[in-house]
Design an enzyme around this catalytic site. Sequence first.
Site, PDB file in Angstrom:
ATOM      1  N   ASP A  55       0.833  -1.198   0.000  1.00 47.69           N
ATOM      2  CA  ASP A  55       0.000   0.000   0.000  1.00 47.69           C
ATOM      3  C   ASP A  55       0.870   1.250   0.000  1.00 47.69           C
ATOM      4  O   ASP A  55       1.598   1.514   0.962  1.00 47.69           O
ATOM      5  CB  ASP A  55      -0.882  -0.036   1.260  1.00 47.69           C
ATOM      6  N   ASP A  56       0.819   2.033  -1.081  1.00 47.11           N
ATOM      7  CA  ASP A  56       1.533   3.321  -1.159  1.00 47.11           C
ATOM      8  C   ASP A  56       3.048   3.161  -1.099  1.00 47.11           C
ATOM      9  O   ASP A  56       3.712   3.688  -0.201  1.00 47.11           O
ATOM     10  CB  ASP A  56       1.096   4.250  -0.018  1.00 47.11           C
ATOM     11  N   CYS A  95      -6.043   4.741  -3.575  1.00 50.89           N
ATOM     12  CA  CYS A  95      -6.309   3.368  -3.138  1.00 50.89           C
ATOM     13  C   CYS A  95      -7.487   2.683  -3.814  1.00 50.89           C
ATOM     14  O   CYS A  95      -7.335   1.690  -4.515  1.00 50.89           O
ATOM     15  CB  CYS A  95      -6.498   3.328  -1.623  1.00 50.89           C
ATOM     16  N   ASP A 266      -0.058  -0.739  -4.727  1.00 50.40           N
ATOM     17  CA  ASP A 266      -1.199  -0.183  -5.451  1.00 50.40           C
ATOM     18  C   ASP A 266      -0.919   1.119  -6.191  1.00 50.40           C
ATOM     19  O   ASP A 266      -1.573   1.425  -7.176  1.00 50.40           O
ATOM     20  CB  ASP A 266      -2.418  -0.042  -4.535  1.00 50.40           C
ATOM     21  N   HIS A 267       0.056   1.900  -5.732  1.00 51.17           N
ATOM     22  CA  HIS A 267       0.492   3.110  -6.439  1.00 51.17           C
ATOM     23  C   HIS A 267       1.655   3.707  -5.664  1.00 51.17           C
ATOM     24  O   HIS A 267       1.966   3.277  -4.548  1.00 51.17           O
ATOM     25  CB  HIS A 267      -0.637   4.134  -6.574  1.00 51.17           C
TER      26      HIS A 267
END
Length: 498
Positions: A55-56, A95, A266-267
């Site tokens: 995540d991130d 997200c 995710d990014h």
Amino acid sequence: MKNNYLIFILLGGFMFAFTSCFSNKDKGAIKMKLIQAEKETQVNVKPNLIFYLADDQDVYDYGCYGNEKVNTAAVDRLAKEGMLFNNAFTAQAICAPSRSQLFTGKYPVKNGCFANHTATRPNIKSVTTQMKNLGYDVVLAGKSHVKPESVYQWDKEWEPVPKKDVPRDYIPLDSIEAYFKTSKKPFCMFITSKYPHGKYFDVENPNAEDIKFYPFNQHKKKDKAYVKTKAGYYRSIEEDNKQLESVLKLVDTYLGDNTLFMYSADHGASGKFTVKDIGLKVPFVVRWPLVIKPGTTSNQLIHYTDVLPTFMAIAGGKSPNDMDGNSFLSLLQGKNVEVNKYVYGVRTNQNILNSEVFPSRMIRNKRYKYIRNFNSLEVVKQNLTGNPNIDYFIKRGANAHKDEPLEELYDLLNDSFEQNNLAQNTELKTIKDRLKKDMFSWMKSQGDILDETIGNMPIITPKGNKGFKLDQDTPIRKIPDSIKNILKEGDYTVIKHW
């Protein structure tokens, strides 16, 4: 699959006795045929599919992607044992919209989730339906951030679990292990971590020399607060790496070689909410021992919308025509073929804590990227509606991003960090015009609320105005009291399914 191993153990014992009368050369040949037969049998059994999502986390913050100052040993191991992708992308650096693409095979505007905390269209068949129809259990272990439940009907779903002395909840390792032990049919499992997303660890006395800097953040090297945050982020990356190591140990203990394992994040954190590569380019590593040659790389363009079509192809199915993604199974099998000519990006700055009216779209091939910022200061006057309440927020959005022009064009071969905007370079006009034309064509096919018309600047809100309203405070953005609650329901373009 486990029964196949038992058969081969018994068969191996029989063959050991049977071959005792053969020469060593013949024994070796028979043994090799047995091994090959076992591998072919495993391949013919539908593989388990595991997708681990961090995540991130920036693609630039991994050892296997060139950052020697961060501990990502588990991801680096996967890269050595499988295939690393150098051109993998999500369409939105936020997200919920990013995850919705993985689960639907459709870009954010088409699947409906193109603002954070909003829902996928209710008539979409997601991964839960598609993979169940192909004989798979579909499991979510960890962070969800997608809705509605009617679209995402997991066979099993386990929430993240609290853990002492760490800033974020952990993935549900006990539930994952119990499932691996007892699974009776092939499964598709998404293990979704809450790391390294902030809140980060508190690192005392951080040293800037322990952080790797890039052109987009080099100017912050002497910023003590930034260095401290970055050190905490690195420590959170290390914590997620520990989780991944635990998962891989469970996979190696309980599952056979016919298990495909994908890893991504995710990014990017540094480019969150943007359509720059620091937000949209993602790490992507795949291990599949019976299929993928260890230590390989791919430079082909792949996208999060391609994951579900790939899973369906592996399971023996075919993705429907209305999916945006394409299977990249052929790449995993060692064939260097083009999967996508372009990948696309979406930016929606509404319904986030720093909500402003500043939408963008992006088109990218391997070399060039075109970005259009639809509410830049260059065109904000044309975007005004005549309604002073709406126009206040349109102007506010443009001024909040005053350094971003209407058009951006980057030569990524020579400027991978997008520092030199070439949109006004006359020698590249043909390239820019082609990208622009193809981007608007794609937007139309997606049913986008934006088009090439300057002066079309809708402001959006979820149904019932549930979300971060433009005319109200958020924890990080303040609105003058005289402006609060001035927008009426009719001022918004309402996305009904939200």
